[in-house]
Design an enzyme around this catalytic site. Structure first.
Site, PDB file in Angstrom:
ATOM      1  N   GLU A 170       0.858  -1.181   0.000  1.00 43.87           N
ATOM      2  CA  GLU A 170       0.000   0.000   0.000  1.00 43.87           C
ATOM      3  C   GLU A 170       0.899   1.238   0.000  1.00 43.87           C
ATOM      4  OE1 GLU A 170      -3.121   0.052   2.961  1.00 43.87           O
ATOM      5  OE2 GLU A 170      -2.855   2.190   3.261  1.00 43.87           O
ATOM      6  N   GLU A 175      -2.108  11.344   4.160  1.00 44.13           N
ATOM      7  CA  GLU A 175      -3.172  11.108   5.138  1.00 44.13           C
ATOM      8  C   GLU A 175      -3.117  12.215   6.179  1.00 44.13           C
ATOM      9  OE1 GLU A 175      -4.043   6.750   6.292  1.00 44.13           O
ATOM     10  OE2 GLU A 175      -1.875   6.840   5.991  1.00 44.13           O
TER      11      GLU A 175
END
Length: 421
Positions: A170, A175
């Site tokens: 990933e 974020e």
């Protein structure tokens, strides 16, 4: 995105994996007729700039329409059972265009027939666009709030190429959680991710909290680099012998943009802070240059790799410009792994070299292209040109070019180039 423990069980449920794992078509790339030795491809280097010079745009969305997003490029990020997609809602109210942005929203409004506490929006390019190696730029801004979790990230397809999550890998380009003044770049795989979903391959970075920021990821066969507003923040490097546990990043990955919250990493939502939103100005994806940093004017060797004695960029003895590469000590080489070549195609790789003393030599060559390694030796104390031609195999799209010193001594190299013949 940081996952909760129950994500680890999702590898047993193939249908659920399709919600958040990966499926995409490989991206075709146009051939490049010539990469000249004087093109300054320093922007792929370890320097702070991530500007787009010499990158070829292959896919983008400017979000300049109004209403629904472009369904040829995106689909809704569906609701699932893990923290980030717990409240995903496939309605235009939560993912749509406002004439200049993609707007992803999260609120606690009542939705008929869907009595969950919150609703949130996200989109993904799964099944519509993916890439293996390249540069991704996303310009976006988002609100802060307790329980908020906007993200820009990537997952692979097929989802189980290297196993379930986190083995499949990933890439989290951006974020943000709650009211923090920093955002995060994070890598997940079997090597760096623990049982609780946390990763040791994560770096926080400051950002403009009140305006748009440019989030950039440059993914090569050797490393993944993260930038904020064109400033390098974090590099995750492929390790020799690390295997797929450390580097599952050689398969296509697709993009996910979402405004999540209320579960997992950010914790509970404070309703007074709602609504949350992320506004995405554009997404632009570029393919990597076939060959880069042939003149070393960046001051860095990247994306060349080294082995043996000492290799460095120096500000003396350059053939042109102000810098060149110097190899000293014993057996030494710099190498660059090329991708995106065309099968059954002839190329020329060359450059300029000199030795510090008569009797020394250095070779310019190519290997791993589908045929026997080829090279040419240079032993002059003034810069001389050397080049080799090679034809890729029927199924070969990669090669390794090198500058190799077999013995003790000092040599210099500059102005390397790659041509398609």
């Amino acid at each position: 995105m940081r996952k909760t423990k129950f994500w680890l069980a999702l590898g047993l449920i193939a249908t659920t994996l399709s919600i958040f794992a990966c499926k995409k078509d490989s991206t075709s790339t146009a051939s490049i007729s010539q990469i000249g030795h004087k093109k300054a491809l320093a922007n792929l280097s370890a320097m702070t700039s991530a500007a787009t010079t010499d990158y070829e745009l292959i896919w983008s969305d400017e979000f300049n329409s109004s209403g629904n997003f472009d369904s040829t490029k995106w689909s809704y990020a569906e609701r699932g059972t893990v923290a980030w997609n717990k409240y995903m809602t496939s309605l235009p109210a939560y993912a749509s265009q406002d004439g200049s942005n993609l707007v992803l929203r999260m609120d606690n409004a009542a939705v008929s027939g869907d009595p969950v506490a919150y609703h949130a929006g996200g989109v993904k390019s799964m099944g519509k666009f993916s890439l293996t190696y390249g540069k991704v730029e996303v310009r976006a801004k988002f609100t802060q709030g307790r329980g908020s979790w906007p993200a820009i990230w990537m997952m692979p397809e097929p989802a189980t190429a290297y196993g379930g999550w986190p083995a499949c890998g990933e890439i989290d380009i951006m974020e943000h959680v709650n009211n923090e003044s920093v955002m995060y770049h994070t890598i997940h795989n079997s090597s760096v991710t623990n049982a609780n979903g946390g990763s040791t391959a994560s770096k926080s970075a400051t950002y403009n909290t009140t305006d748009y920021n440019l989030y950039t990821m440059i993914w090569s066969p050797n490393d993944i680099r993260f930038y904020v507003n064109n400033v390098l923040q974090y590099t995750y490097t492929r390790m020799a012998g690390g295997g797929t546990q450390q580097w599952p990043f050689d398969v296509p990955f697709y993009l996910i943009l979402n405004q999540a919250g209320g579960a997992g990493w950010p914790g509970a939502i404070t309703n007074a802070d709602l609504p949350f939103s992320m506004q995405v100005d554009y997404v632009r994806v570029y393919k990597l240059p076939l060959f880069s940093n042939g003149d070393f004017e960046s001051g860095s060797l990247y994306p060349w790799t080294t082995w043996g004695g000492g290799s460095s960029v120096v500000s003396t003895d350059a053939r042109s410009g102000t810098k060149c590469v110097r190899e000293t000590g014993g057996e030494t080489s710099i190498e660059q792994y090329l991708t995106g070549l065309s099968p059954n195609t002839t190329y020329r790789f060359g450059g300029y070299a000199k030795v510090a003393a008569t009797g020394q030599s250095v070779s310019i060559g190519v290997k791993n292209y589908g045929g026997a390694a080829v090279n040419t030796a240079i032993g002059t104390t003034a810069y001389s040109n050397g080049s080799v031609t090679f034809t890729t195999g029927a199924n070969n799209t990669t090669a390794t070019v090198y500058f190799y010193k077999p013995l003790n001594g000092t040599v210099y190299g500059d102005d390397f180039y790659l041509e398609k013949l």
